[in-house]
Design a protein around this motif. Structure first.
Motif, PDB file in Angstrom:
ATOM      1  N   PRO A 168       6.021   0.171  17.546  1.00 45.94           N
ATOM      2  CA  PRO A 168       5.921  -1.262  17.235  1.00 45.94           C
ATOM      3  C   PRO A 168       6.717  -1.642  15.981  1.00 45.94           C
ATOM      4  N   ALA A 169       6.785  -0.750  15.011  1.00 50.90           N
ATOM      5  CA  ALA A 169       7.520  -1.015  13.769  1.00 50.90           C
ATOM      6  C   ALA A 169       7.949   0.326  13.197  1.00 50.90           C
ATOM      7  N   LYS A 170       8.622   0.278  12.053  1.00 50.33           N
ATOM      8  CA  LYS A 170       9.009   1.554  11.443  1.00 50.33           C
ATOM      9  C   LYS A 170       7.770   2.341  11.054  1.00 50.33           C
ATOM     10  N   LEU A 171       7.885   3.656  11.086  1.00 54.83           N
ATOM     11  CA  LEU A 171       6.756   4.498  10.696  1.00 54.83           C
ATOM     12  C   LEU A 171       7.268   5.550   9.718  1.00 54.83           C
ATOM     13  N   LYS A 172       6.813   5.432   8.486  1.00 56.52           N
ATOM     14  CA  LYS A 172       7.287   6.340   7.437  1.00 56.52           C
ATOM     15  C   LYS A 172       6.279   7.469   7.247  1.00 56.52           C
ATOM     16  N   ILE A 173       6.767   8.687   7.324  1.00 49.32           N
ATOM     17  CA  ILE A 173       5.903   9.846   7.071  1.00 49.32           C
ATOM     18  C   ILE A 173       6.360  10.496   5.763  1.00 49.32           C
ATOM     19  N   SER A 174       5.395  10.881   4.939  1.00 48.64           N
ATOM     20  CA  SER A 174       5.720  11.518   3.664  1.00 48.64           C
ATOM     21  C   SER A 174       4.895  12.769   3.478  1.00 48.64           C
ATOM     22  N   MET A 175       5.366  13.610   2.569  1.00 48.16           N
ATOM     23  CA  MET A 175       4.665  14.865   2.325  1.00 48.16           C
ATOM     24  C   MET A 175       4.698  15.184   0.832  1.00 48.16           C
ATOM     25  N   ALA A 176       3.579  15.570   0.261  1.00 45.42           N
ATOM     26  CA  ALA A 176       3.546  16.068  -1.120  1.00 45.42           C
ATOM     27  C   ALA A 176       2.653  17.291  -1.142  1.00 45.42           C
ATOM     28  N   CYS A 177       3.097  18.346  -1.827  1.00 48.62           N
ATOM     29  CA  CYS A 177       2.368  19.607  -1.689  1.00 48.62           C
ATOM     30  C   CYS A 177       1.263  19.813  -2.724  1.00 48.62           C
ATOM     31  N   CYS A 178       1.072  18.852  -3.649  1.00 46.49           N
ATOM     32  CA  CYS A 178      -0.153  18.846  -4.454  1.00 46.49           C
ATOM     33  C   CYS A 178      -0.391  17.409  -4.886  1.00 46.49           C
ATOM     34  N   LEU A 179      -1.533  17.150  -5.493  1.00 46.64           N
ATOM     35  CA  LEU A 179      -1.808  15.745  -5.774  1.00 46.64           C
ATOM     36  C   LEU A 179      -1.121  15.239  -7.046  1.00 46.64           C
ATOM     37  N   ASN A 180      -0.306  16.073  -7.701  1.00 44.41           N
ATOM     38  CA  ASN A 180       0.604  15.514  -8.703  1.00 44.41           C
ATOM     39  C   ASN A 180       1.630  14.632  -8.021  1.00 44.41           C
ATOM     40  N   MET A 181       1.899  14.962  -6.745  1.00 45.68           N
ATOM     41  CA  MET A 181       2.530  14.030  -5.842  1.00 45.68           C
ATOM     42  C   MET A 181       3.926  13.567  -6.239  1.00 45.68           C
ATOM     43  N   CYS A 182       4.903  14.463  -6.087  1.00 44.21           N
ATOM     44  CA  CYS A 182       6.287  14.047  -6.275  1.00 44.21           C
ATOM     45  C   CYS A 182       6.812  13.311  -5.044  1.00 44.21           C
ATOM     46  N   GLY A 183       6.023  13.140  -4.008  1.00 47.26           N
ATOM     47  CA  GLY A 183       6.489  12.486  -2.781  1.00 47.26           C
ATOM     48  C   GLY A 183       6.091  11.031  -2.759  1.00 47.26           C
ATOM     49  N   ALA A 184       5.809  10.482  -1.580  1.00 47.03           N
ATOM     50  CA  ALA A 184       5.450   9.060  -1.480  1.00 47.03           C
ATOM     51  C   ALA A 184       4.170   8.906  -0.678  1.00 47.03           C
ATOM     52  N   VAL A 185       3.266   9.874  -0.826  1.00 45.67           N
ATOM     53  CA  VAL A 185       2.091   9.875   0.051  1.00 45.67           C
ATOM     54  C   VAL A 185       1.144   8.703  -0.235  1.00 45.67           C
ATOM     55  N   HIS A 186       1.255   8.112  -1.407  1.00 50.18           N
ATOM     56  CA  HIS A 186       0.333   7.015  -1.738  1.00 50.18           C
ATOM     57  C   HIS A 186       0.682   5.730  -0.990  1.00 50.18           C
ATOM     58  N   CYS A 187       1.857   5.660  -0.387  1.00 57.62           N
ATOM     59  CA  CYS A 187       2.288   4.377   0.182  1.00 57.62           C
ATOM     60  C   CYS A 187       3.039   4.578   1.488  1.00 57.62           C
ATOM     61  N   SER A 188       2.626   5.548   2.302  1.00 56.65           N
ATOM     62  CA  SER A 188       3.329   5.790   3.566  1.00 56.65           C
ATOM     63  C   SER A 188       2.403   5.547   4.746  1.00 56.65           C
ATOM     64  N   ASP A 189       3.007   5.266   5.894  1.00 54.84           N
ATOM     65  CA  ASP A 189       2.190   5.002   7.084  1.00 54.84           C
ATOM     66  C   ASP A 189       1.316   6.215   7.412  1.00 54.84           C
ATOM     67  N   ILE A 190       1.942   7.392   7.361  1.00 57.41           N
ATOM     68  CA  ILE A 190       1.181   8.640   7.546  1.00 57.41           C
ATOM     69  C   ILE A 190       1.640   9.605   6.459  1.00 57.41           C
ATOM     70  N   ALA A 191       0.701  10.285   5.822  1.00 55.54           N
ATOM     71  CA  ALA A 191       1.083  11.173   4.725  1.00 55.54           C
ATOM     72  C   ALA A 191       0.345  12.498   4.804  1.00 55.54           C
ATOM     73  N   ILE A 192       1.077  13.545   4.441  1.00 52.66           N
ATOM     74  CA  ILE A 192       0.533  14.909   4.401  1.00 52.66           C
ATOM     75  C   ILE A 192       0.438  15.283   2.925  1.00 52.66           C
TER      76      ILE A 192
END
Ligand code: SF4
Ligand code: SF4
Length: 371
Positions: A168-192
Motif C-alpha cells: 500500500p505504501a513504502k515500508l522501511k525496515i531497520s535494524m540495530a544490534c543493541c539499544l544504543n541504536m545506531c540504526g533507525a529502529v525508533h522510527c521505522s515501519d518494522i524494526a529489528i
C-alpha cells in the motif's frame, strides 16, 4: 597549506565538485519527479532537462573489487558519477531515456557465481528499500544480535518486495544490534532490535587494571553503578564496582567504557521487534515505533522465527491497509488490539510502554499542526 580543492587537509572535497553536469546546471530548479518502474526514477527540471536514476541494492559489506566494479559501471554509463542513499542503495544517474535501458541491462547481467544479482534494481515507492542497519557481532562491542545475519535473512525473505510496488505504501525496515541504536529502529515501519536481558558480568580481578572506575560509574545512564572494594578469592582487596541489577536496562554503555564489564550472554541476548514508526509527515504525524514482540532468541544463522513474524506482519499489512497508508497508520486505524490479533502476536505486559515526556506530546514535533 590546504590541498587543492579542499578547505583543510582532512576530509573529502566539497560535494558540489561531484555533481553530474545536468544536476549542476539545474540545481534548485526542479519541477517534479516520478517513479517509472520499480527502481527507476525520473526527475524533470524547469528547463525540461531530465535525470533518470536507476537504484540498486548495495551489499552489507563491500570489498575493494566490488567497489571497483561499481566505479567501472559509473565510468561506462554515468560519466564516472554515482551516489549512495542513506539506505545503502547505489544510484546510477543518466541524462536521457535511451541510456537507461543499456544501464539496466548491464546491471542485470552482473551476477555472483551462484547466480544471484550483484546489483538488484529496486527499492523505490510502495515496496521495501534496503534495510538500514548497524554493525553487529564482527564490528561492535555491545551487540545483542548480529546485523549481517539478521539483515541478510530478512532481505532474502522480502526480496520480491524490493523489486515490486505491490504494498500500500513504502515500508522501511531497520535494524540495530543493541539499544544504543545506531540504526533507525525508533522510527521505522518494522524494526529489528538486538536486546540484552542480563546485567554486566564484573571481572573484579582486572577491572581496576583496565578501566577507570569513575568513568565506568559515570557511563551508566540509570546510575546503577557505584564504586566498591571487593575481596578476590586470593584474599586481596581491590578497587572495583558494584551494579544494582534492578536499575540496569542492559544498554551496554558501561562495557563501552570498561572492558571488564561484558554483558553478552548466549541465553540472555536476542531480538525485539518493533513496528509502526515513521519519520514522514505525510497524512499523519511522525511516530515512534512500538515494541510488538518482546523477545525472540538468536536463532543463527537464519533467524527463522524472526523472519516468519516479519513476513506475517507484512502480509497482513499488504492485505489490510488502504492505498498510501503506512504500517503504523494501518495499525492505528484498525486498532492495535486487532493488529496483534491479525498478525498472530501475543500481547504481554512487557509491551506496555509507560514512557512519558511532555516534549514528545508537543505540537512542535509535527508539521501536521498548522495554526
Ligand atoms: Fe554497536 Fe549498539 Fe550500534 Fe550495534 S547498535 S553498532 S551494538 S552501538
Ligand atoms: Fe548501567 Fe547500562 Fe551498564 Fe546496565 S548495562 S549497568 S544500565 S551502563
Amino acid at each position: 597549506k590546504p590541498m587543492e580543492g579542499r578547505i583543510t587537509d582532512i576530509g573529502p572535497k566539497h560535494y558540489d565538485q561531484f555533481y553530474p553536469e545536468v544536476i549542476k546546471k539545474n540545481k534548485g530548479k526542479w519541477s517534479h519527479h516520478e517513479i517509472l518502474e520499480p527502481g527507476v526514477l525520473v526527475h524533470v527540471a524547469e528547463s525540461g532537462d531530465e535525470v533518470f536514476t536507476v537504484r540498486c541494492g548495495g551489499a552489507r559489506l563491500m570489498s575493494s573489487t566490488h567497489i571497483q566494479e561499481i566505479c567501472d559501471i559509473a565510468d561506462k554509463h554515468c560519466d564516472g558519477r554515482l551516489r549512495f542513499t542513506t539506505r545503502n542503495n547505489i544510484e546510477f544517474m543518466v541524462d536521457s531515456k535511451d541510456k537507461v535501458e543499456a544501464l539496466k541491462a548491464d546491471l542485470a547481467q552482473r551476477k555472483f557465481p551462484g547466480g544471484s544479482y550483484k546489483f538488484p534494481i529496486g527499492g523505490t515507492g510502495a515496496g521495501i528499500s534496503n534495510i538500514v542497519h548497524t554493525q553487529g557481532w564482527i564490528h561492535c562491542h555491545t551487540p545483542a544480535t548480529d546485523a549481517s545475519g539478521t539483515v541478510k535473512a530478512t532481505m532474502d525473505e522480502v526480496f520480491s518486495d524490493f523489486q515490486d510496488h505491490r504494498l500500500p505504501a513504502k515500508l522501511k525496515i531497520s535494524m540495530a544490534c543493541c539499544l544504543n541504536m545506531c540504526g533507525a529502529v525508533h522510527c521505522s515501519d518494522i524494526a529489528i532490535l538486538g536486546y540484552h536481558r542480563k546485567p554486566p558480568i564484573l571481572d573484579h580481578e582486572y577491572l581496576d587494571k583496565v578501566c577507570e572506575v569513575p568513568l565506568a560509574v559515570a557511563s551508566c545512564p540509570t546510575a546503577a553503578i557505584k564504586p566498591a572494594k571487593v575481596e578476590l578469592p586470593s584474599g586481596e582487596t581491590v578497587n572495583s564496582v558494584a551494579v544494582r541489577n534492578e536499575r540496569c536496562m542492559y544498554c551496554g554503555n558501561c562495557y563501552t567504557m570498561c572492558p571488564s564489564m561484558p554483558l553478552s550472554d548466549a541465553e540472555g541476548d536476542g531480538i525485539v521487534l518493533m513496528a509502526g514508526g515513521k519519520v514522514s509527515n505525510r497524512i499523519s504525524a511522525p511516530k515512534f515505533s512500538k515494541v510488538v514482540v518482546a523477545f525472540l532468541p538468536n536463532e543463527t544463522p537464519r533467524w527463522p522465527s524472526m523472519t516468519k513474524t516479519i513476513n506475517k506482519m507484512i502480509e497482513e499489512y499488504a492485505k489490510g491497509a488502504r492505498k498510501y497508508e503506512r504500517f503504523g497508520d494501518w495499525a492505528e486505524r484498525i486498532g492495535w488490539e486487532r493488529f496483534f490479533d491479525v498478525c498472530e502476536l501475543d500481547f504481554t505486559h512487557h509491551l506496555i510502554d509507560d514512557f512519558r515526556d511532555a516534549a514528545y506530546q508537543s505540537w512542535r514535533q509535527t508539521t501536521q499542526f498548522k495554526f
